[in-house]
Design a protein around this motif. Sequence first.
Motif, PDB file in Angstrom:
ATOM      1  N   UNK A 191       4.604  11.435  33.741  1.00 50.20           N
ATOM      2  CA  UNK A 191       4.256  10.674  32.538  1.00 50.20           C
ATOM      3  C   UNK A 191       3.212   9.603  32.868  1.00 50.20           C
ATOM      4  N   UNK A 192       3.386   8.981  34.016  1.00 47.04           N
ATOM      5  CA  UNK A 192       2.410   7.954  34.441  1.00 47.04           C
ATOM      6  C   UNK A 192       1.034   8.570  34.618  1.00 47.04           C
ATOM      7  N   UNK A 193       0.993   9.707  35.268  1.00 49.98           N
ATOM      8  CA  UNK A 193      -0.298  10.336  35.513  1.00 49.98           C
ATOM      9  C   UNK A 193      -0.980  10.734  34.212  1.00 49.98           C
ATOM     10  N   UNK A 194      -0.210  11.344  33.336  1.00 46.95           N
ATOM     11  CA  UNK A 194      -0.800  11.790  32.053  1.00 46.95           C
ATOM     12  C   UNK A 194      -1.246  10.582  31.240  1.00 46.95           C
ATOM     13  N   UNK A 195      -0.402   9.581  31.183  1.00 42.94           N
ATOM     14  CA  UNK A 195      -0.746   8.382  30.419  1.00 42.94           C
ATOM     15  C   UNK A 195      -1.980   7.694  30.968  1.00 42.94           C
ATOM     16  N   UNK A 196      -2.041   7.535  32.280  1.00 41.26           N
ATOM     17  CA  UNK A 196      -3.209   6.889  32.900  1.00 41.26           C
ATOM     18  C   UNK A 196      -4.455   7.727  32.698  1.00 41.26           C
ATOM     19  N   UNK A 197      -4.299   9.040  32.834  1.00 42.49           N
ATOM     20  CA  UNK A 197      -5.438   9.934  32.630  1.00 42.49           C
ATOM     21  C   UNK A 197      -5.999   9.807  31.222  1.00 42.49           C
ATOM     22  N   UNK A 198      -5.123   9.771  30.243  1.00 42.71           N
ATOM     23  CA  UNK A 198      -5.583   9.651  28.849  1.00 42.71           C
ATOM     24  C   UNK A 198      -6.253   8.303  28.615  1.00 42.71           C
ATOM     25  N   UNK A 240     -11.781   9.152  21.687  1.00 38.54           N
ATOM     26  CA  UNK A 240     -11.288   8.038  22.479  1.00 38.54           C
ATOM     27  C   UNK A 240      -9.986   7.494  21.886  1.00 38.54           C
ATOM     28  N   UNK A 241      -9.950   7.367  20.571  1.00 37.54           N
ATOM     29  CA  UNK A 241      -8.739   6.881  19.911  1.00 37.54           C
ATOM     30  C   UNK A 241      -7.590   7.860  20.122  1.00 37.54           C
ATOM     31  N   UNK A 242      -7.907   9.144  19.998  1.00 37.13           N
ATOM     32  CA  UNK A 242      -6.871  10.172  20.166  1.00 37.13           C
ATOM     33  C   UNK A 242      -6.368  10.266  21.592  1.00 37.13           C
ATOM     34  N   UNK A 243      -7.115   9.725  22.534  1.00 36.12           N
ATOM     35  CA  UNK A 243      -6.633   9.677  23.913  1.00 36.12           C
ATOM     36  C   UNK A 243      -5.897   8.382  24.168  1.00 36.12           C
ATOM     37  N   UNK A 244      -6.452   7.285  23.667  1.00 36.57           N
ATOM     38  CA  UNK A 244      -5.889   5.969  23.965  1.00 36.57           C
ATOM     39  C   UNK A 244      -4.494   5.815  23.368  1.00 36.57           C
ATOM     40  N   UNK A 245      -4.345   6.206  22.106  1.00 32.67           N
ATOM     41  CA  UNK A 245      -3.054   5.982  21.440  1.00 32.67           C
ATOM     42  C   UNK A 245      -1.910   6.735  22.122  1.00 32.67           C
ATOM     43  N   UNK A 246      -2.008   8.045  22.296  1.00 32.94           N
ATOM     44  CA  UNK A 246      -0.911   8.712  23.002  1.00 32.94           C
ATOM     45  C   UNK A 246      -0.761   8.261  24.446  1.00 32.94           C
ATOM     46  N   UNK A 249       0.947   4.923  24.436  1.00 28.12           N
ATOM     47  CA  UNK A 249       2.314   5.131  23.947  1.00 28.12           C
ATOM     48  C   UNK A 249       3.189   5.750  25.039  1.00 28.12           C
ATOM     49  N   UNK A 250       2.621   6.730  25.728  1.00 25.22           N
ATOM     50  CA  UNK A 250       3.340   7.387  26.830  1.00 25.22           C
ATOM     51  C   UNK A 250       3.708   6.379  27.900  1.00 25.22           C
ATOM     52  N   UNK A 251       2.723   5.531  28.237  1.00 21.07           N
ATOM     53  CA  UNK A 251       2.964   4.558  29.294  1.00 21.07           C
ATOM     54  C   UNK A 251       3.985   3.520  28.853  1.00 21.07           C
ATOM     55  N   UNK A 252       3.890   3.074  27.616  1.00 17.46           N
ATOM     56  CA  UNK A 252       4.764   1.996  27.154  1.00 17.46           C
ATOM     57  C   UNK A 252       6.193   2.489  26.961  1.00 17.46           C
ATOM     58  N   UNK A 253       6.328   3.616  26.254  1.00 15.73           N
ATOM     59  CA  UNK A 253       7.676   4.071  25.934  1.00 15.73           C
ATOM     60  C   UNK A 253       8.209   5.125  26.889  1.00 15.73           C
ATOM     61  N   UNK A 254       7.331   5.865  27.532  1.00 15.31           N
ATOM     62  CA  UNK A 254       7.780   6.878  28.477  1.00 15.31           C
ATOM     63  C   UNK A 254       8.010   6.327  29.863  1.00 15.31           C
ATOM     64  N   UNK A 255       7.296   5.270  30.220  1.00 18.36           N
ATOM     65  CA  UNK A 255       7.404   4.698  31.559  1.00 18.36           C
ATOM     66  C   UNK A 255       8.039   3.303  31.449  1.00 18.36           C
ATOM     67  N   UNK A 256       7.193   2.295  31.272  1.00 18.43           N
ATOM     68  CA  UNK A 256       7.741   0.967  30.966  1.00 18.43           C
ATOM     69  C   UNK A 256       6.655   0.118  30.303  1.00 18.43           C
ATOM     70  N   UNK A 263      -2.265  -0.758  31.088  1.00 19.98           N
ATOM     71  CA  UNK A 263      -3.179   0.288  30.605  1.00 19.98           C
ATOM     72  C   UNK A 263      -4.086  -0.232  29.503  1.00 19.98           C
ATOM     73  N   UNK A 264      -3.488  -0.910  28.534  1.00 23.34           N
ATOM     74  CA  UNK A 264      -4.271  -1.472  27.428  1.00 23.34           C
ATOM     75  C   UNK A 264      -5.263  -2.496  27.961  1.00 23.34           C
ATOM     76  N   UNK A 265      -4.781  -3.347  28.844  1.00 24.08           N
ATOM     77  CA  UNK A 265      -5.632  -4.386  29.409  1.00 24.08           C
ATOM     78  C   UNK A 265      -6.816  -3.771  30.149  1.00 24.08           C
ATOM     79  N   UNK A 266      -6.565  -2.698  30.877  1.00 24.18           N
ATOM     80  CA  UNK A 266      -7.639  -2.070  31.635  1.00 24.18           C
ATOM     81  C   UNK A 266      -8.682  -1.420  30.730  1.00 24.18           C
TER      82      UNK A 266
END
Lengths: 444, 193
Positions: A191-198, A240-246, A249-256, A263-266
Amino acid sequence: MAASPHSLSSRLLTGWVGGCVWHLERRSVQESPHKFMHLFRSINKQWITFQHFTFLKRMYVTQLSRSLNQQVKPKPEPVASPFPEKTSSSQAKAEVYELRPLSPPSLSLSKKPNDKELIELESASIIEGSVDVGKETKDEKQWKEMKLHVDDLPGILARLSKIKLTALVVSTTSAGFALAPGPFDWPCFLLTLVGTGLASCAANSINQFFEVPFDSNMNRTKNRPLVRGQISPLLAVSFATCCALPGVALLTWGVNPLTGALGVFNIFLYTCCYTPLKRISIANTWVGAVVGAIPPVMGWTAATGCLDAGAFLLGGILYSWQFPHFNALSWGLREDYSRGGYCMMSVTHPALCRRVALRHCLALIGLSVAAPILDVTTWTFPVISLPINLYISYLGFRFYRDADRKSSRKLFFCSLWHLPLFLLLMLTCKQPRGGGSDKGEPQS
Amino acid sequence: MAALRPGWRTALSPFCRAFTGPRYQLAPERGAERRDAAPSRVSRFCPPRKSCHDWIGPPDKYSNLRPVHFYIPENESPLEQKLRELRQETQEWNQQFWANQNLTFRKEKEEFIHSRLKAKGLGLRAESGHKATLNAEEMADFYKEFLSKNFQKHMYYNRDWYKRNFAITYFMGKVALERIWNKLKLKQKKTIN
């Protein structure tokens, strides 16, 4: 033809908005201009046909009125431009009359040219005429229809999101995750990898969206999708929006939430600070180094849920690495940066550029010593990483002293293999903890 | 830079008014440059009649920007027209800036090389007969000087470019929504009938 691209679009682009936007951009009512191309290619094969003559006459006349140069190159250029329907005979006649003030060297058009004379000139110089037409046609051939083809979309989006750089970012995140203490949680890791990748895809797309005219003017970036018009700015932003939002979301709710916040800050730091700052101040390099440092920190926080010393160490390593990497790269791009208006150390403060690169090469040695102190790795690590650290420091010193293209290239290419090797060595020397899936018992 | 049609300007939302201001600021410094501005190459390209898309051309020789030939649909709505005109105007504005920038760079670079070679006592041609050049380290002074000289110009350009880019994307979004809305209305009519 109408039905399938719709379903394809909804599959390819996540998000309803993205799908609709793509659909609307595509107008599929007419047939392609391919048929015209075939028609005119077949005409070329039969040289002496009436249609060909008339067509050439029109093209010859219109081309003559445009350019004064007649290149006498006996090369039969294919006159495959499907545009003659645009030039009516009356238009051609009007352009014929325009010829009076022009006097091309290879032709004597002192008299007002009439149709008969044109045909005579034509038969004499049909080849020369077609060359100029060919030149113009070649230019016209380079015009591309701004129609999005579904087959091209994955490639275009890959280039838009700088997929190779994204892969590098994701690998540094995975290194951060793997180096963190605690049991290795595979679902969390993925989940971290996918979220960071997106998130990285989104940031890179916005970066390209902002930089279209600048990218056009630099050799390194002139083939990007937005520069070539393969995709519209709206689609780039939607993607970009379609990548950023999921992703977030993955990072926040799927990871922590901490990882999500990072992620948002970066994304914000890269798109809204680094990108505009590139054209304002040399401070952009330091901001960019932070942007590069955050992904491994995200990997660490994903695994541990907190920002402790180990996270900062990893961030510090990536931060320091950015300087020899980027400063060496920028040394060879000074002309492009200067012309394009980019504020880079290599242009404005060359001595500082080299000093900082060397400084951070040496810092990497220091950080490798800090690793066992902070209990991230064993003491084997600074020992076995010393050779590569000394080597990059040596190249950094050569770059500092010589300040030429050769030393900058050597340092840049060294940085490309130094980082993965450094992280790999770190992984092999990871401090064993209870219950962890270590990479093997290190020898002390 | 194309002359703005007043009707277009007033019809647009504050979005557009935001960047009409700085353009007046740009005008005085541009006036001097326009005398030796790059020759504007009007596109002679004509797309096939059956095509109803925009067409994008090869990079311009001076500005390195790719010109776009905009398609004008028969049933172009006012919003679509505004978008097209905005894009056209931005294209011309960009072309003007970059062509000028690149030509100025080329010219000043040549002058710098000549003056340095003269100072060194070398001719413009090396022994081999090729054009004499300076190495990258000698050129570094020029690059630094050129960048700092054009810094303010780039600041204005950046600000205007960001505004235009956002405006174009915003209007593209509006046009897209308008088209969706029209298509839905049409579908609704068809199902009713």
